[in-house]
Design an enzyme around this catalytic site. Structure first.
Site, PDB file in Angstrom:
ATOM      1  N   GLU A   1      27.775  45.302  44.574  1.00  0.00           N
ATOM      2  CA  GLU A   1      28.775  44.937  45.580  1.00  0.00           C
ATOM      3  C   GLU A   1      28.791  45.961  46.701  1.00  0.00           C
ATOM      4  O   GLU A   1      28.575  47.160  46.451  1.00  0.00           O
ATOM      5  CB  GLU A   1      30.162  44.825  44.932  1.00  0.00           C
TER       6      GLU A   1
ATOM      7  N   HIS B   1      35.355  39.553  45.170  1.00  0.00           N
ATOM      8  CA  HIS B   1      36.093  40.516  44.338  1.00  0.00           C
ATOM      9  C   HIS B   1      37.565  40.589  44.763  1.00  0.00           C
ATOM     10  O   HIS B   1      38.076  41.655  45.137  1.00  0.00           O
ATOM     11  CB  HIS B   1      35.450  41.900  44.403  1.00  0.00           C
TER      12      HIS B   1
END
Length: 529
Positions: free
Chosen positions: A261, A279
């Site tokens: 990420e 997220h």
């Protein structure tokens, strides 16, 4: 004295900042800028980060005064906890700040995958009306498989049980009776994969869970299964899931977390039956504020040397409510022990007896060590570095406990064996509904006296007039006696006077009293120092 310095390296809620400002010097820095972070941590006592700042051995080495690293969130992927522990730095997070938020987001993804909500939304906004294309499935009477029955998993299970789902779970660390009380049936991982219509992941990311749902596991599931991962990226193997979707062995997925990420390109993005979010599991205003205020409270406790319930690198685990009142008492016992012993023991035993021993009391060992070293080392002693201090000084530490306690409901003893074989001990208890602290034995002499800011202990040969002499000397020095207890083993044998006084005795007065009464030993302790 200057205020302790707290570095806020990333965005923190206004409520968290407001809790810091009255008692700390608050500095700010861009923690994502490595060079600026290294320069900024040089003289700070605490640093608060989120996910963009990496706190590793290099940062810890640059932070000469650092005592606590606080992560305003749950995960600690960006904090080297082992390096922090070696440096004696406490690491705290906000483990409960986003549990409701994360549970609700997992349920949102599950509902979205069941009813094709984002796909239908996008289609309609394109000017299409395709009801049949986006026909979904109901949750009622379906089987929900929960991977991980921790705080978030439990919330998800409870909420989806209200949808009349049959809830099963896999968690090797949960006992079946506890799961049954939640209305959840524990099963093996293989059973969960075979039986579930929906699978939702709520596990921490560890060596054991990384890739837990891979190609082999995805060949066990029903082709109608929908999988949700709003926990940690990598627990569900993204390549294996992509293949299973292509081969129609999985009906859909809701993914909030990714192995790397930020993630802006993934094979999963190309499946119409996959719902993805960036997220967002902890991204609510309420969760952000809770995270900020929780870690600030932990920072305040850590910098004042108190026990921090959310510290992740302190041995002792979750502290039972029945044990918490014993922490300050045990720390005082450790300090009294050191004052009486006059040095570091070769062996130190913490003994816990009575009803309190029904609970996990490992944290009391930490409290005793913290107290024992507080007055003899230059650096601040915390629950993190106390075990390191004892190890570095070669102190053998043991903890014993048992429910038998004939004289007191609860009894805590700190006992040490010195290098010359001499044994020093001090015992205490908590009495009454307000948990009043009492010292009840010192070196085997029974007594009952409250531990106060200023105390003195004198061992002498039992004879008449000693109490009067001590009272006169204290009176001449203008020191008021708050409490006095005399304990002796036999008449005319050795006796011990324990004093609590309103102001410090001082070394000269302590020596004068000891000389006047012919004391074998005279010791003072100042618990407010």
């Amino acid at each position: 004295m200057s205020k302790p310095v707290v570095l806020v390296a990333e965005e923190l809620s206004p409520a968290g900042i407001a809790l810091l400002e009255p008692d700390f010097e608050v500095r700010r820095a861009d923690g994502a800028d490595r060079e600026r972070l290294l320069a900024a941590v040089a003289d700070v006592d605490a640093v608060i980060v989120r996910s963009a700042s990496r706190i590793d051995a290099e940062v810890l080495a640059a932070a000469r005064r650092l005592r606590v690293v606080a992560r305003a969130g749950v995960g600690l992927d960006n904090v080297d906890v082992e390096a922090a522990t070696q440096a004696g730095v406490m690491v705290v997070n906000a483990p409960t700040s986003n549990i409701v938020t994360a549970a609700e987001h997992a349920i949102a993804l599950l509902l979205a995958t069941a009813r094709n909500v984002p796909q239908g939304h996008a289609s309609l906004k394109r000017g299409e009306w395709q009801r049949s294309r986006y026909t979904g499935v109901e949750l009622r009477d379906k089987t929900l498989g929960v991977l991980g029955l921790g705080r978030i998993g439990v919330l998800v299970a409870k909420r989806l049980a209200a949808f009349d789902m049959n809830v099963i779970a896999y968690d090797p660390y949960i006992q079946a009776p506890r799961a049954a009380r939640l209305g959840v049936r524990l099963v093996s991982l293989e059973e969960l994969l075979r039986e579930s219509d929906f699978i939702t992941v709520h596990l921490p990311k560890t060596q054991e869970t990384l890739g837990l749902i891979g190609d082999r596991e995805l060949r066990m599931v029903k082709p109608s299964v929908r999988i949700v991962n709003a926990a940690r990226g990598g627990i569900v193997d993204e390549d294996a899931l992509d293949l299973a979707l292509k081969e129609k062995r999985v009906a859909g997925a809701g993914i909030d977390v990714f192995r790397g990420e930020p993630c802006t390109d993934s094979p999963l993005f190309h499946h119409d039956n996959v719902v993805v979010t960036p997220h967002l599991g902890a991204s609510t205003h309420e969760a952000q504020e809770r995270a900020g205020t929780q870690v600030v409270r932990s920072v305040r406790l850590a910098l004042s040397g108190e026990f921090v319930p959310d510290a992740v690198n302190v041995r002792g685990g979750v502290v039972a409510e029945e044990v918490k009142p014993g922490l300050p008492l045990t720390e005082k016992l450790g300090r009294v022990f050191t004052a009486l012993a006059g040095g570091v023991p070769a062996r130190l035993e913490v003994e816990v007896r009575g009803e309190i021993a029904r609970h996990d009391v490992k944290v009391l060992e930490l409290a005793a060590l913290k107290g024992a070293f507080t007055d003899i080392v230059e650096d601040s002693v915390t629950y993190v570095n106390a075990p390191l201090l004892s190890r570095d000084r070669g102190v053998e530490v043991t903890l014993t406990s048992g429910e038998d306690s004939p004289d007191w409901r609860n009894l805590i003893t700190v006992r040490g064996t010195m290098a010359d074989g001499a044994v020093v001990s001090v015992s205490g208890t908590l009495t009454g509904p307000r948990h009043a602290e009492r010292l009840v034995a010192v070196n085997g002499y029974a007594m009952e006296i409250a531990p106060t800011a200023h105390m003195g202990f004198f061992t002498y040969t039992d004879r008449p007039g000693i109490v009067g002499v001590v009272g006169r000397l204290l009176g001449d020095a203008g020191i008021n006696i708050a409490g006095m207890q005399v304990g002796r083993n036999v008449k005319g044998g050795k006796a011990l006077i324990a004093l609590s006084v309103d102001s410090a005795l001082g070394p000269d007065l302590t020596e004068a009293i000891a000389a006047e009464i012919g004391a074998d030993q005279g010791r003072r302790v100042d618990l407010d120092a």
